[in-house]
Design an enzyme around this catalytic site. Structure first.
Site, PDB file in Angstrom:
ATOM      1  CG  ASP A 209     124.953  66.388 -10.890  1.00 17.58           C
ATOM      2  OD1 ASP A 209     125.224  65.221 -10.554  1.00 17.58           O
ATOM      3  OD2 ASP A 209     124.293  67.172 -10.181  1.00 17.58           O
ATOM      4  CD  GLU A 251     129.825  77.655 -31.243  1.00 19.41           C
ATOM      5  OE1 GLU A 251     130.943  78.049 -30.828  1.00 19.41           O
ATOM      6  OE2 GLU A 251     128.755  78.213 -30.947  1.00 19.41           O
TER       7      GLU A 251
END
Length: 536
Positions: A209, A251
């Site tokens: 956001d 990851e």
């Protein structure tokens, strides 16, 4: 707790159809008037039948709801109004079993004033380490009675609030949303830990956001129009933050989409470099009027600004902040601008629906990913909420002149003959549904071959199963005049949209895949405000 999943080599996000769920208004599972995770879980088969690849949830975290959940009090807790963390984990897993991934919302610019950090900062007092996590400053003036600077708010009103000990704190949005100090290492560490928390629970991506706002000029200098760099928008420090975030996402094979409102194409593209965000929202397309020339220019600009960094474009017609498509396209001014929103703007809904149907095919045929806001597939119009029921702070901070964003957040109609159109059976929804909402109910539209719902279902089915859609090459084709857009995608796929008053002859083709409305002249001519997909 889920192990890191194996999507790291899967580029699903480059061509995905992503459905935005605003949890308060999607479906009410316990009948208390507020949408919840139980309601979403019950409607997962609907979303699977619709044919979406992922769900983006606007904030479902613990929140006082001063700004619709974008004032987060705890990122690791689901708000009790929506359910529990265990339910969220079940939802993520159940959706994945239906080949639907989950994207959650992170709000890095600010937290709620009920967040533990901010409560501790208020209690600790001036000069404390706790206050260094935010932007606390003494005021100006003889007695500190004036705000520390003159930055304009993203909403109406002041960006500073004074506390009892005389200091002021910064909030670019409401006073209930204090801005974090991203120069502090603890802020960065906390957000990276929050990312891991959700990635470990199977979340496939994060929507960021107000992604261009978190970094601030450390001097908090006064705002000067056109000064570069801006004191709090698009500062260079942001890119180091998002490179660190990207390392975390990599990851887990997770992805980012940034809410980046920037007019400068080159600076916009910096956020999409290979070691930063994967995608960003295309607000220029969303705000463009229903006009062939303007849309073509916007499409060209979008593809051009993404090309240097190899990122896919995203396309969206509406979200939880903007006027719904069928209403906007039925108005004299079909563009979107927050500054022009007003009560009582006339709308021709029949015209708006015809254009929205054509826009759906245009959007779904463009190269890249597409976002679909809940209820757009039902052709829902913007609701005009009585002022006494409006909850959006944009309305209240404007002194009541701005209608706010609640009109696109009204709870969805699911079952025509059920109380509250099937949203929830016991209690009136948190926002009132218009009297004619049942006419848009999903069950009624499911049985109508010509409904907006069935148009979206068929369009998304074709987009998923036919060659040529999603990310990839794009070529403009000669069209029947400046009021027509025609373009080719791989495998002989062609999209034609007629914006002009006169029907135009369709180009040679072997198959009509889909039309947004009836064709003229025995299927040979395309009427105004109509789109087709062809196979040549």
């Amino acid at each position: 707790m889920a192990a890191p999943h194996s999507d790291r080599t899967d580029n699903w996000w480059r061509s995905a159809a992503i459905y935005q769920v605003y949890p308060r208004s999607f479906a009410d599972g316990d009948g208390d008037g507020t949408g919840d995770l139980a309601g979403v879980r019950a409607r997962l088969p609907y979303l699977a039948e619709l044919g979406v690849d992922a769900i983006w949830f606007t904030p479902w975290y613990l929140s006082p709801l001063a700004d619709g959940g974008y004032d987060v009090a705890d990122y690791r807790t689901i708000d009790p109004a929506f359910g529990t963390l265990a339910e969220a984990e079940k939802l993520i897993a159940e959706a994945r079993e239906l080949n639907i991934r989950t994207i959650v919302d992170i709000v890095p610019n600010h937290v709620s004033d009920q967040h533990a950090w901010f409560r501790a900062a208020l209690a600790a007092g001036p000069g404390s380490p706790e206050r260094e996590l935010f932007h606390f400053r003494p005021g100006r003036g003889a007695n500190g009675e004036l705000p520390p600077n003159d930055w304009p708010s993203q909403f109406a009103g002041s960006t500073w609030t004074r506390v009892e000990d005389g200091e002021w704190y910064l909030h670019l949005f409401t006073p209930q949303q204090p801005d974090l100090n991203w120069a502090h290492p603890a802020v960065r560490e906390e957000h990276e830990d929050v990312l891991r928390f959700w990635f470990e629970r199977g979340v496939a991506g994060v929507r960021i956001d107000s992604a261009a706002l978190p970094a601030k000029d450390p001097d908090l200098a006064d705002f000067v129009e056109a000064r570069d760099p801006h004191p709090y928008i698009d500062r260079d420090e942001l890119h180091d933050i998002y490179r660190s975030w990207r390392a975390v996402a990599d990851e887990y094979g997770a992805v980012f989409v940034g809410e980046v409102w920037l007019p400068d194409a080159e600076r916009f593209a910096r956020y999409l470099r290979p070691d930063e965000l994967h995608t960003a929202f295309n607000f220029n397309f969303l705000s463009s009027p229903w006009d062939a020339r303007r849309l073509r220019r916007t499409i060209d600009d979008t593809l051009a600004e993404h090309a240097p960094v190899g990122a896919p474009a995203t396309w969206v017609l509406c979200n939880h902040d903007v006027t719904r498509t069928v209403t906007r396209y039925g108005r004299e001014d079909t563009a979107f601008d927050f500054a022009t929103k007003a009560f009582g703007t006339p709308t021709d809904l029949e015209l708006g629906i015809r254009r929205a149907r054509a826009a759906a095919l245009l959007t779904l045929a463009l190269p890249g990913a597409v976002y679909l806001y809940q209820g757009e597939e039902l052709g829902l119009p913007e609701a005009e909420i009585p002022s006494s029921r409006i909850q959006d702070p944009m309305h209240h901070r404007s002194g009541g002149t701005d209608p706010g964003r609640d009109g696109c957040r009204v709870p969805l109609p699911w079952t025509a003959d059920a109380p509250y159109s099937g949203f929830g059976s016991r209690t009136e929804p948190w926002l009132p549904q218009p009297a004619d909402w049942a006419a848009y109910a999903a069950d009624r539209q499911a049985g109508d071959p010509g409904s907006m719902l069935n148009l979206y279902r068929e369009a998304l089915r074709l987009r998923r199963t036919q060659p040529g859609f999603g990310d990839g090459p794009f070529t403009w084709l000669p069209a029947g005049g400046p009021a027509v857009l025609a373009f080719a995608r791989p495998g002989g796929l062609v999209c034609v949209v007629n914006f002009g008053a006169e029907p135009v002859r369709l180009p040679p083709h072997t198959r009509l895949l889909l039309a947004s409305g009836p064709l003229d002249d025995g299927g040979r001519r395309l009427p105004q405000d109509t789109a087709v997909w062809l196979r040549t």
